[in-house]
Structures are given as structure tokens and as C-alpha cells.
Design a protein around this motif. Structure first.
Motif, PDB file in Angstrom:
ATOM      1  N   GLY A  20     -69.132  -7.858  50.291  1.00 44.49           N
ATOM      2  CA  GLY A  20     -68.001  -7.911  50.700  1.00 44.49           C
ATOM      3  C   GLY A  20     -66.952  -6.964  50.390  1.00 44.49           C
ATOM      4  O   GLY A  20     -67.509  -5.816  50.015  1.00 44.49           O
ATOM      5  N   ALA A  21     -65.714  -7.208  50.481  1.00 42.87           N
ATOM      6  CA  ALA A  21     -64.596  -5.994  50.245  1.00 42.87           C
ATOM      7  C   ALA A  21     -63.857  -6.403  48.698  1.00 42.87           C
ATOM      8  O   ALA A  21     -63.377  -7.697  48.582  1.00 42.87           O
ATOM      9  CB  ALA A  21     -63.702  -6.062  51.374  1.00 42.87           C
ATOM     10  N   VAL A  22     -63.682  -5.442  47.836  1.00 44.17           N
ATOM     11  CA  VAL A  22     -63.027  -5.517  46.831  1.00 44.17           C
ATOM     12  C   VAL A  22     -61.857  -4.508  46.856  1.00 44.17           C
ATOM     13  O   VAL A  22     -62.296  -3.497  46.750  1.00 44.17           O
ATOM     14  CB  VAL A  22     -63.754  -5.419  45.635  1.00 44.17           C
ATOM     15  CG1 VAL A  22     -63.223  -5.432  44.318  1.00 44.17           C
ATOM     16  CG2 VAL A  22     -65.120  -6.562  45.398  1.00 44.17           C
ATOM     17  N   GLY A  23     -60.674  -5.003  46.647  1.00 48.74           N
ATOM     18  CA  GLY A  23     -59.535  -4.203  46.818  1.00 48.74           C
ATOM     19  C   GLY A  23     -59.511  -3.300  45.392  1.00 48.74           C
ATOM     20  O   GLY A  23     -59.140  -1.960  45.547  1.00 48.74           O
ATOM     21  N   GLY A  24     -59.906  -3.694  44.138  1.00 44.05           N
ATOM     22  CA  GLY A  24     -59.604  -2.858  42.893  1.00 44.05           C
ATOM     23  C   GLY A  24     -61.104  -2.420  42.469  1.00 44.05           C
ATOM     24  O   GLY A  24     -61.917  -2.155  43.175  1.00 44.05           O
ATOM     25  N   SER A  25     -61.018  -2.544  41.042  1.00 40.68           N
ATOM     26  CA  SER A  25     -62.278  -2.015  40.555  1.00 40.68           C
ATOM     27  C   SER A  25     -63.368  -3.215  40.199  1.00 40.68           C
ATOM     28  O   SER A  25     -62.934  -4.493  40.329  1.00 40.68           O
ATOM     29  CB  SER A  25     -62.070  -1.435  39.139  1.00 40.68           C
ATOM     30  OG  SER A  25     -61.184  -0.190  39.262  1.00 40.68           O
ATOM     31  N   ALA A  70     -70.687  -3.638  51.482  1.00 39.04           N
ATOM     32  CA  ALA A  70     -69.744  -3.801  50.471  1.00 39.04           C
ATOM     33  C   ALA A  70     -68.612  -2.366  50.356  1.00 39.04           C
ATOM     34  O   ALA A  70     -69.176  -1.426  50.599  1.00 39.04           O
ATOM     35  CB  ALA A  70     -70.328  -3.885  49.143  1.00 39.04           C
ATOM     36  N   THR A  71     -67.548  -2.748  49.862  1.00 40.52           N
ATOM     37  CA  THR A  71     -66.463  -1.688  49.561  1.00 40.52           C
ATOM     38  C   THR A  71     -65.471  -2.138  48.423  1.00 40.52           C
ATOM     39  O   THR A  71     -65.311  -3.155  48.270  1.00 40.52           O
ATOM     40  CB  THR A  71     -65.344  -1.595  51.074  1.00 40.52           C
ATOM     41  OG1 THR A  71     -64.661  -2.659  51.152  1.00 40.52           O
ATOM     42  CG2 THR A  71     -66.046  -1.092  52.536  1.00 40.52           C
ATOM     43  N   VAL A  72     -65.762  -1.085  47.670  1.00 39.58           N
ATOM     44  CA  VAL A  72     -64.943  -1.126  46.482  1.00 39.58           C
ATOM     45  C   VAL A  72     -63.754  -0.089  46.112  1.00 39.58           C
ATOM     46  O   VAL A  72     -64.015   1.143  46.433  1.00 39.58           O
ATOM     47  CB  VAL A  72     -65.790  -0.998  45.236  1.00 39.58           C
ATOM     48  CG1 VAL A  72     -65.099  -1.011  43.878  1.00 39.58           C
ATOM     49  CG2 VAL A  72     -67.117  -2.105  44.976  1.00 39.58           C
ATOM     50  N   GLY A  73     -62.509  -0.572  46.297  1.00 40.81           N
ATOM     51  CA  GLY A  73     -61.346   0.453  46.193  1.00 40.81           C
ATOM     52  C   GLY A  73     -61.119   0.946  45.074  1.00 40.81           C
ATOM     53  O   GLY A  73     -60.575   2.252  45.017  1.00 40.81           O
ATOM     54  N   GLY A  74     -61.587   0.666  43.837  1.00 39.75           N
ATOM     55  CA  GLY A  74     -61.438   1.226  42.582  1.00 39.75           C
ATOM     56  C   GLY A  74     -63.108   1.857  42.164  1.00 39.75           C
ATOM     57  O   GLY A  74     -63.593   2.381  42.805  1.00 39.75           O
ATOM     58  N   GLY A  98     -63.743   5.034  43.972  1.00 40.15           N
ATOM     59  CA  GLY A  98     -63.662   5.847  42.765  1.00 40.15           C
ATOM     60  C   GLY A  98     -64.966   5.978  42.191  1.00 40.15           C
ATOM     61  O   GLY A  98     -65.862   6.530  42.779  1.00 40.15           O
ATOM     62  N   ASP A  99     -64.907   6.363  40.582  1.00 36.43           N
ATOM     63  CA  ASP A  99     -66.176   6.725  39.925  1.00 36.43           C
ATOM     64  C   ASP A  99     -67.106   5.615  39.757  1.00 36.43           C
ATOM     65  O   ASP A  99     -66.874   4.414  39.746  1.00 36.43           O
ATOM     66  CB  ASP A  99     -65.559   7.371  38.703  1.00 36.43           C
ATOM     67  CG  ASP A  99     -64.991   8.313  38.941  1.00 36.43           C
ATOM     68  OD1 ASP A  99     -64.916   9.281  39.576  1.00 36.43           O
ATOM     69  OD2 ASP A  99     -63.953   8.604  38.004  1.00 36.43           O
ATOM     70  N   VAL A 100     -68.345   5.871  39.554  1.00 36.21           N
ATOM     71  CA  VAL A 100     -69.594   5.074  39.241  1.00 36.21           C
ATOM     72  C   VAL A 100     -70.145   5.260  38.120  1.00 36.21           C
ATOM     73  O   VAL A 100     -70.412   6.539  37.698  1.00 36.21           O
ATOM     74  CB  VAL A 100     -70.641   4.940  40.232  1.00 36.21           C
ATOM     75  CG1 VAL A 100     -71.839   4.029  39.908  1.00 36.21           C
ATOM     76  CG2 VAL A 100     -70.004   4.629  41.853  1.00 36.21           C
ATOM     77  N   THR A 101     -70.029   4.358  37.252  1.00 39.27           N
ATOM     78  CA  THR A 101     -70.660   4.723  35.988  1.00 39.27           C
ATOM     79  C   THR A 101     -71.403   3.299  35.489  1.00 39.27           C
ATOM     80  O   THR A 101     -71.294   2.100  35.678  1.00 39.27           O
ATOM     81  CB  THR A 101     -69.599   4.484  34.533  1.00 39.27           C
ATOM     82  OG1 THR A 101     -68.548   5.416  34.888  1.00 39.27           O
ATOM     83  CG2 THR A 101     -70.081   4.754  33.252  1.00 39.27           C
TER      84      THR A 101
END
Length: 366
Positions: free
Chosen positions: A97-102, A116-120, A137-140
Motif C-alpha cells: 500500500g501507500a506510506v506517506g512518510g519513511s 507500494a509507494t513510500v513518500g520518504g 527518498g533514499d534506500v538503505t
């Protein structure tokens, strides 16, 4: 499996969930974010930070805030939405699903699906990580296996350390892709907001060993003859049991997903997902019992209690070595397949599974 055995087994599983700090049944997140399962159903909205401690956490609705979960399984379905950040410590984490933050995850398996979508940012320490969705954002990631699928879209950089890393040609990564060996493979690499959930690996393993030992003891006490059947099937036909286990592991989720496509089947599918998660837990313990029984048989020694403890200890121990997850997965497959075959009636006569019959030598155990 004998009807009496089924009733006793269900009763002890419910009691065990209560004993380990859970509440039997499915708990609505609006009522109580602690239970065997915590569910935010489709169409339901939870306002505020959802702090859930449970066997399974399923978000198919909306969480207007952050999601912080410690569980065996955490699932954000394709209809689920978290407006804030997601922090999870679990055996398996699935985000569709969708995550607005990290997103910050410490888990055995992390799957970020195509929807899936990740806003942070996405930060994860896991055994296996598959990224097929969108991260702005970045992926670690620190993992044993890290796969970036062709459908993945990353708005920032990808920093990783993994024994096996795969970046599909069709994947879109805006920033640099860099390997950082300072990231410890398979351990949390999340930020300070996640610190409250990070426990020493030894503590987590010890707790898992304890809980599995309690479950194993309950299974042996409540249904000793059925446990003997599972062990017989698993030790005399490990390859066949593993093959059947793989078919069940793949087939059941596919069937549940197909049910999810129908309006009528949605609640059945969610309930089935939760039930299957419980079955996987039970069969992982049966798999350890099979392993321990086989190892002790090499020394011509037979004791169901020793077999249970030896199997559980070794399965827990291999989690600290490279490719240990593969061994644990194989043990699960054998346990799952042997369980399925025993339910079908293989492995001998079930007979009267009474607690009293367990006390003597007449209760068979391979």
C-alpha cells in the motif's frame, strides 16, 4: 487428525497466545492494538499513532498517523494507507500500500510490492529484501539478499550491503547505487526514531526460542500421537515432505489472493491469511522436532523432548550464520509438508490422542 485432537490443539493454541501476551481472536485496532492479530480493515480509519504488538498486524484500511509494530507478520495491503511513517520489527513485513512518510524495518523478510509507494526513505535490516515499488527518498538496506526489481522506482540513492545484490536493468534509480560494507548484513540500519524497537539479536533469538519451546511442549502434550505421525512422515520422507510443503506454501497464498479479488472473498481471504500465519508458526516447530528426531536417531537415541529442544536450538543457532535462513526455510518446508501429509492420514494410526497416553512409552514417536 482425530476430532478430539483438533479441539485440544485449538484450545492450547488459544491458551498459548494468551500466555505470550496476546488476546485470542482478531482485535480491531480501534478497540485494542494488542492481540493475536491486529487488523485495520478495509474502509476503517485509525486516527493517531498505531502502536501494535501482536502475532500479526494487517492494515487494509487507513492509519492517519504512524504505524509502529512488533509482530510475527506485518502486512500493509494494496488498499492500506499510512499517512505517517512505518516502523516495524517482525519476521515478515509486506508493503503493498501507500506510506506517506519513511519506512524503517528490521525483519527476516521484507517485500515492497509493485503497488507500494513510500513518500520518504526506506531503511531496512533483513535477511531477504525485495523492492518492486516506489520510494521517493533514499534506500538503505543491509541484507543477505537484496533484489531491486524492474518495476522499482527510487527517487534518491541506493546504499546497501548484501551477499547477493540484484539490480534489474529496468529499475529506475535517480541517485547513485553504492555498496557500504559498514552496514551489518541482516541487522537494523534504521534511524534514531526506530531505536526503541531495536533489540540485541541474542535477546530476540532467546525469546523466540522460549516461545517456540512452549508451543512445542503444548503440541506434544495435547496431541502426542499426531506429533508422532508428523515426525514419522518427516523423518522417513524428508524430500517428499519438503516438496509438499513448498506446494502448500505457494498454493495457499495464491488461493487467498484469488479470493481477495472477489468482494465476498475479502474477509475469508484475510481470515485465511491470519490462519495460515498461525499454521506456519506451528509447522516451523514441527519441522524443528523432525530435525531433532533425525539427528538423535543418528546416535540411536530416541526422546521426543530432547528432539524438540535440540531441533529448536539448532534452528535458532543457524540464524546467526550465513545462509542460515536457507536452512530455516528448508526446516519449515519439511514441517509444513509433513503436517499436511499427517492431516491426510499418513504416518500411522492417529488413535486416541489423550494427554494420559503421552506419559508412557506406549505413545509412539519416531
Amino acid at each position: 487428525m482425530h476430532t478430539t485432537s483438533v479441539r485440544r490443539l485449538l484450545a492450547v493454541l488459544v491458551a498459548l497466545l494468551v500466555f505470550t501476551g496476546s488476546v485470542a481472536g482478531v482485535a480491531s485496532a480501534q478497540q485494542e492494538p494488542f492481540g493475536a492479530t491486529v487488523v485495520v480493515a478495509e474502509g476503517e480509519t485509525y486516527v493517531g499513532t498505531l502502536e501494535a504488538v501482536a502475532g500479526s498486524v494487517v492494515v487494509a484500511g487507513t492509519v492517519e498517523g504512524d504505524l509502529q509494530a512488533v509482530a510475527g507478520t506485518v502486512v500493509l495491503t494494496d488498499t492500506g494507507r499510512v499517512t505517517g511513517s512505518v516502523e516495524a520489527a517482525a519476521g515478515t513485513v509486506t508493503i503493498d500500500g501507500a506510506v506517506g512518510g519513511s519506512v524503517g524495518v528490521a525483519s527476516g523478510v521484507l517485500a515492497v510490492g509493485e503497488t507500494a509507494t513510500v513518500g520518504g526513505d526506506l531503511e531496512a535490516g533483513a535477511g531477504d529484501v525485495r523492492l518492486a515499488g516506489t520510494v521517493d527518498g533514499d534506500v538503505t538496506v543491509g541484507a543477505e539478499t537484496f533484489v531491486v526489481a524492474g518495476t522499482a522506482v527510487v527517487g534518491g540513492a541506493v546504499t546497501y550491503d548484501a551477499e547477493t545484490f540484484t539490480l534489474a536493468d529496468d529499475a529506475s534509480v535517480a541517485g547513485p547505487v553504492t555498496r557500504d560494507t559498514s552496514l551489518t548484513v541482516g541487522t537494523p540500519v534504521v534511524g534514531s526514531d526506530f531505536d526503541g524497537f531495536v533489540l540485541p539479536p541474542g535477546v530476540v533469538a532467546a525469546y523466540g526460542l522460549f516461545v517456540n519451546a512452549v508451543l512445542g511442549a503444548a503440541l506434544l502434550l495435547v496431541a502426542p500421537r499426531f506429533a508422532a505421525r508428523v515426525t514419522t512422515v518427516g523423518t522417513t520422507g524428508a524430500v517428499r515432505s519438503g516438496g509438499v510443503g513448498l506446494l502448500v506454501l505457494v498454493g495457499v497464498p495464491v488461493a487467498l489472493v484469488l479470493l481477495l479479488l472477489t468482494v465476498v472473498g475479502i474477509p475469508i481471504s484475510l481470515a485465511g491469511l491470519l490462519a495460515f500465519a498461525l499454521v506456519l508458526w506451528v509447522t516451523s516447530v514441527y519441522g524443528a522436532l523432525v530435525l531433532g528426531t533425525w539427528l538423535l536417531s543418528l546416535g540411536d537415541y530416541e526422546n521426543r523432548w530432547a528432539a524438540l529442544l535440540v531441533g529448536l536450538f539448532l534452528v535458532s543457532l543457524v540464524g546467526f550464520v550465513p545462509l542460515g535462513g536457507v536452512v530455516q526455510f528448508v526446516v519449515l518446508l519439511v514441517g509444513l509438508g509433513a503436517f499436511a501429509l499427517a492431516v491426510r492420514g499418513e504416518g500411522g494410526d492417529d488413535g486416541d490422542d489423550s494427554v494420559e497416553s503421552f506419559g508412557g512409552d506406549e505413545a509412539p514417536m519416531a
